[in-house]
Every structure is written in structure tokens, then in C-alpha cells.
Design a protein around this motif. Sequence first.
Motif, PDB file in Angstrom:
ATOM      1  N   VAL A  77     -65.769  68.329 -67.378  1.00  0.00           N
ATOM      2  CA  VAL A  77     -64.896  67.153 -67.544  1.00  0.00           C
ATOM      3  C   VAL A  77     -65.776  66.066 -68.160  1.00  0.00           C
ATOM      4  CG1 VAL A  77     -63.619  65.367 -66.298  1.00  0.00           C
ATOM      5  CG2 VAL A  77     -63.318  67.767 -65.673  1.00  0.00           C
TER       6      VAL A  77
ATOM      7  N   HIS B 111     -64.950  59.758 -68.412  1.00  0.00           N
ATOM      8  CA  HIS B 111     -63.676  59.078 -68.679  1.00  0.00           C
ATOM      9  C   HIS B 111     -63.325  58.144 -67.539  1.00  0.00           C
ATOM     10  CE1 HIS B 111     -62.460  62.288 -65.931  1.00  0.00           C
ATOM     11  NE2 HIS B 111     -61.311  61.665 -65.746  1.00  0.00           N
TER      12      HIS B 111
ATOM     13  N   MET C  73     -68.346  66.295 -59.264  1.00  0.00           N
ATOM     14  CA  MET C  73     -68.130  65.083 -60.053  1.00  0.00           C
ATOM     15  C   MET C  73     -69.381  64.206 -59.997  1.00  0.00           C
ATOM     16  SD  MET C  73     -64.209  63.810 -59.533  1.00  0.00           S
ATOM     17  CE  MET C  73     -64.188  63.771 -57.734  1.00  0.00           C
TER      18      MET C  73
ATOM     19  N   ARG D 226     -53.457  61.579 -56.454  1.00  0.00           N
ATOM     20  CA  ARG D 226     -53.426  60.231 -57.049  1.00  0.00           C
ATOM     21  C   ARG D 226     -52.493  59.361 -56.228  1.00  0.00           C
ATOM     22  NH1 ARG D 226     -57.569  61.792 -60.378  1.00  0.00           N
ATOM     23  NH2 ARG D 226     -56.963  63.575 -61.636  1.00  0.00           N
TER      24      ARG D 226
ATOM     25  N   SER E 221     -67.881  65.673 -64.894  1.00  0.00           N
ATOM     26  CA  SER E 221     -68.462  66.769 -64.107  1.00  0.00           C
ATOM     27  C   SER E 221     -68.942  67.868 -65.046  1.00  0.00           C
ATOM     28  CB  SER E 221     -67.457  67.312 -63.079  1.00  0.00           C
ATOM     29  OG  SER E 221     -66.381  67.956 -63.715  1.00  0.00           O
TER      30      SER E 221
ATOM     31  N   PHE F 298     -58.351  70.880 -59.633  1.00  0.00           N
ATOM     32  CA  PHE F 298     -59.413  71.074 -60.625  1.00  0.00           C
ATOM     33  C   PHE F 298     -60.221  72.286 -60.162  1.00  0.00           C
ATOM     34  CE2 PHE F 298     -58.428  66.690 -61.675  1.00  0.00           C
ATOM     35  CZ  PHE F 298     -58.619  66.650 -63.056  1.00  0.00           C
TER      36      PHE F 298
ATOM     37  N   LYS G 107     -62.858  75.285 -61.205  1.00  0.00           N
ATOM     38  CA  LYS G 107     -63.809  75.819 -62.190  1.00  0.00           C
ATOM     39  C   LYS G 107     -64.242  77.188 -61.687  1.00  0.00           C
ATOM     40  CE  LYS G 107     -65.775  71.357 -63.508  1.00  0.00           C
ATOM     41  NZ  LYS G 107     -66.936  70.471 -63.289  1.00  0.00           N
TER      42      LYS G 107
ATOM     43  N   HIS H 205     -66.473  58.568 -64.730  1.00  0.00           N
ATOM     44  CA  HIS H 205     -66.839  59.798 -64.025  1.00  0.00           C
ATOM     45  C   HIS H 205     -66.709  61.012 -64.943  1.00  0.00           C
ATOM     46  CE1 HIS H 205     -62.509  59.452 -63.374  1.00  0.00           C
ATOM     47  NE2 HIS H 205     -62.440  60.727 -63.000  1.00  0.00           N
TER      48      HIS H 205
ATOM     49  N   ASP I 297     -59.843  57.344 -65.414  1.00  0.00           N
ATOM     50  CA  ASP I 297     -58.525  57.958 -65.203  1.00  0.00           C
ATOM     51  C   ASP I 297     -57.381  57.114 -65.763  1.00  0.00           C
ATOM     52  OD1 ASP I 297     -59.606  60.101 -63.803  1.00  0.00           O
ATOM     53  OD2 ASP I 297     -59.398  59.106 -61.863  1.00  0.00           O
TER      54      ASP I 297
ATOM     55  N   ARG J 163     -65.325  76.658 -57.925  1.00  0.00           N
ATOM     56  CA  ARG J 163     -65.368  75.282 -57.407  1.00  0.00           C
ATOM     57  C   ARG J 163     -63.940  74.767 -57.399  1.00  0.00           C
ATOM     58  NH1 ARG J 163     -65.605  69.710 -60.160  1.00  0.00           N
ATOM     59  NH2 ARG J 163     -63.455  70.444 -60.132  1.00  0.00           N
TER      60      ARG J 163
ATOM     61  N   TRP K  92     -60.042  63.128 -53.624  1.00  0.00           N
ATOM     62  CA  TRP K  92     -60.413  64.437 -54.186  1.00  0.00           C
ATOM     63  C   TRP K  92     -60.913  65.290 -53.018  1.00  0.00           C
ATOM     64  CZ3 TRP K  92     -63.842  68.317 -55.010  1.00  0.00           C
ATOM     65  CH2 TRP K  92     -63.823  69.008 -56.238  1.00  0.00           C
TER      66      TRP K  92
ATOM     67  N   ALA L 201     -57.186  66.846 -56.473  1.00  0.00           N
ATOM     68  CA  ALA L 201     -57.218  65.395 -56.689  1.00  0.00           C
ATOM     69  C   ALA L 201     -55.814  64.852 -56.433  1.00  0.00           C
ATOM     70  CB  ALA L 201     -57.650  65.087 -58.119  1.00  0.00           C
TER      71      ALA L 201
ATOM     72  N   HIS M 207     -62.026  57.723 -55.330  1.00  0.00           N
ATOM     73  CA  HIS M 207     -62.544  56.956 -56.479  1.00  0.00           C
ATOM     74  C   HIS M 207     -61.473  56.130 -57.159  1.00  0.00           C
ATOM     75  CE1 HIS M 207     -61.518  60.664 -58.933  1.00  0.00           C
ATOM     76  NE2 HIS M 207     -61.228  59.773 -59.852  1.00  0.00           N
TER      77      HIS M 207
HETATM   78  O1  AKG Z   1     -62.754  67.795 -60.725  1.00  0.00           O
HETATM   79  C1  AKG Z   1     -63.396  67.321 -61.642  1.00  0.00           C
HETATM   80  O2  AKG Z   1     -64.446  67.799 -62.029  1.00  0.00           O
HETATM   81  C2  AKG Z   1     -62.937  66.055 -62.325  1.00  0.00           C
HETATM   82  C3  AKG Z   1     -61.784  65.428 -61.637  1.00  0.00           C
HETATM   83  C4  AKG Z   1     -61.393  64.113 -62.192  1.00  0.00           C
HETATM   84  O3  AKG Z   1     -61.757  63.709 -63.270  1.00  0.00           O
HETATM   85  C5  AKG Z   1     -60.510  63.291 -61.383  1.00  0.00           C
HETATM   86  O4  AKG Z   1     -60.100  63.725 -60.302  1.00  0.00           O
HETATM   87  O5  AKG Z   1     -60.185  62.167 -61.803  1.00  0.00           O
END
Ligand code: AKG
Length: 287
Positions: free
Chosen positions: A106, A109, A140, A215, A200, A96, A98, A198, A111, A209, A127, A213, A192
Motif C-alpha cells: 500500500v 497516502h 502499516m 471506517r 505498508s 486488507f 496480503k 501511512h 485516506d 497478513r 484496523w 479496517a 488512525h
Molecule cells: O492494510 C494495509 O496495509 C493498509 C490499510 C490502509 O491503508 C487503511 O486501513 O487505511
Amino acid sequence: MVALSNAQIENYWRDGFLFPLRVMSPEKAAELRRTLEGVEARYAGGDLPHDIGLYLRTSPHVVLPFVSDMAMDTAVLDAVQGILGPDLMIWGADFFIKEAETTKIVSWHQDLTYWGLGATSDQTTAWIALSDVSVASGCMRFVAGSHKQAIVPHNDTFGADNLLSRGQEIAVEVDEADATDIVLSPGEMSLHHGLLFHASGPNTSADRRIGLAVRFINPNARQEVAERDYAMLARGVDRVGGFTHFAAPARAFDAGALALYEEIREAQRAALAEGATGELNTYADRM
Ligand SMILES: O=C(O)CCC(=O)C(=O)O
């Protein structure tokens, strides 16, 4: 390496997240950032089947050894083991990024809404920050305890500034005053739960930035929507066998990894696209 303490593990299950956890030195994080930016520069010319941005945004661990190494770093796995147990698989990874002074956000939501894995606790996201991640740069924001509810309804907004595949947004009221800012330094990470509310904000700072992330699932997780699904075994054993295993890439973008990338993308899109009310973003499998 230091495993999570019992108190940290309790906090994770109480709040649905844990931070900050230092998983590498600032120097190592700076080195990884240079590697990432080297890859961005090297492939900017478009000599890959897709734009380099797509490979970074979705499943870079399938095609880039430095990303699979980062995801399988001992310190990262030690922390995740405290949450998911000794058998760990990587189901996905997403950079992610920016850019400085940009409006990408973001939306709120959960995930798990579109992953096809159901409302499971057999997953967590690690993350990892490769830049300063502050309120100004769009860190976030997490609502503590929100992971204790089911998957709530989401609306597809398809907003141009939204980094998510459908601009998906929670359809119920989120009390922003309840949110915690997940401020991280380079080399720190947060964990998380996939049901956690969450979001951002934009990056108003003068630097990019950058976060990866990762998973994680354990073998008890199940793909309930797509016909088949894939995962990289990171630690321990998989005694259940619900996912097709694949190895970390040996070289950046080698032919085998590129072919596998398409297979995984196709399979996981089936879950991500289910019920969508419009076209997914250009990076069609953004989560
Ligand atoms: O990096 C972000 O700002 C959001 C990341 C996110 O939603 C996530 O990792 O589930």
C-alpha cells in the motif's frame, strides 16, 4: 470493557494514531479467521454476482454478519467512542489481506483524499488484526503528526502491486525514517486519523497478513462529493441525518443485502472515482 484513558486520547490527537489496543482474545481472533477463511472457501466457486475478493475488500459488513458483528464489537466501539464521541456510525469496512510471500503493498497516502468527506476529524479507522502483523508480514507504517496537515496532492500510479484503487501516492516527500511500524498480534487493533500519512510493505512471511479496517464516522461528518451516502448506526443516535442508515445483514449474502451492496457501491464510487486519471482497479471501489 476499558475505555481509552485521557493519556491515550491525547496521544491519538497528538500523533494521529494509537496502538496496540487489545479488543479480543487471540482465541477469538483465530475463530474469526477460521470464519473468514470458511467464507473464502465456500464462495471461491464464483456463485455470487462478484468475486468473493471484492466483497471482502470493500464493504464486507454490508453482506456478512460476522463482519458487522466484528465492527460493532463492544470493545472496538468503546475505544472509538473515546475519539469520536458517543454517536458512532460505520461508513465503510475493508479487509486488507496480503498472501504469504507476495509483493502487494500500500503506497503512502491519506485516506480522506478520495472519500468525499473532506479533511474532517469526525472519522477514524479501527484496523483489527486477525493474523500476526509484523514488519516481515507488511504491517502499516504511520508518520506521527502528519494528520495535522491538509490533504496533500496525490498522484495516481495504478501500480499492479498496489492494493489501493488508483495506486494513489502522496506527491510530497515522506521521510520514511520518521515512520512507526504498527506491529499487532491477532486480536489487537490500531486507530488512525484519515489525514495520517501511512503505507505498508510486502508480506515476506510464511503466513497471510489479515486485517479488517473499519471506517467510523460520527454524525457530524458530511459527504461532499457523492449525491448520497450510507452508514450503519453502531452506537448512540444520529441527530444530523446526513447519511442513509442501513441495518446489519441477517444472513450472509441474502438478496436484500446484495441489492443494498450495489446501491452503496454505486453511491460511494462517485466520490472515489472523482478526478481519476485512469480506470480504477478491478475491485473498482477499493479505497
Ligand atoms: O492494510 C494495509 O496495509 C493498509 C490499510 C490502509 O491503508 C487503511 O486501513 O487505511
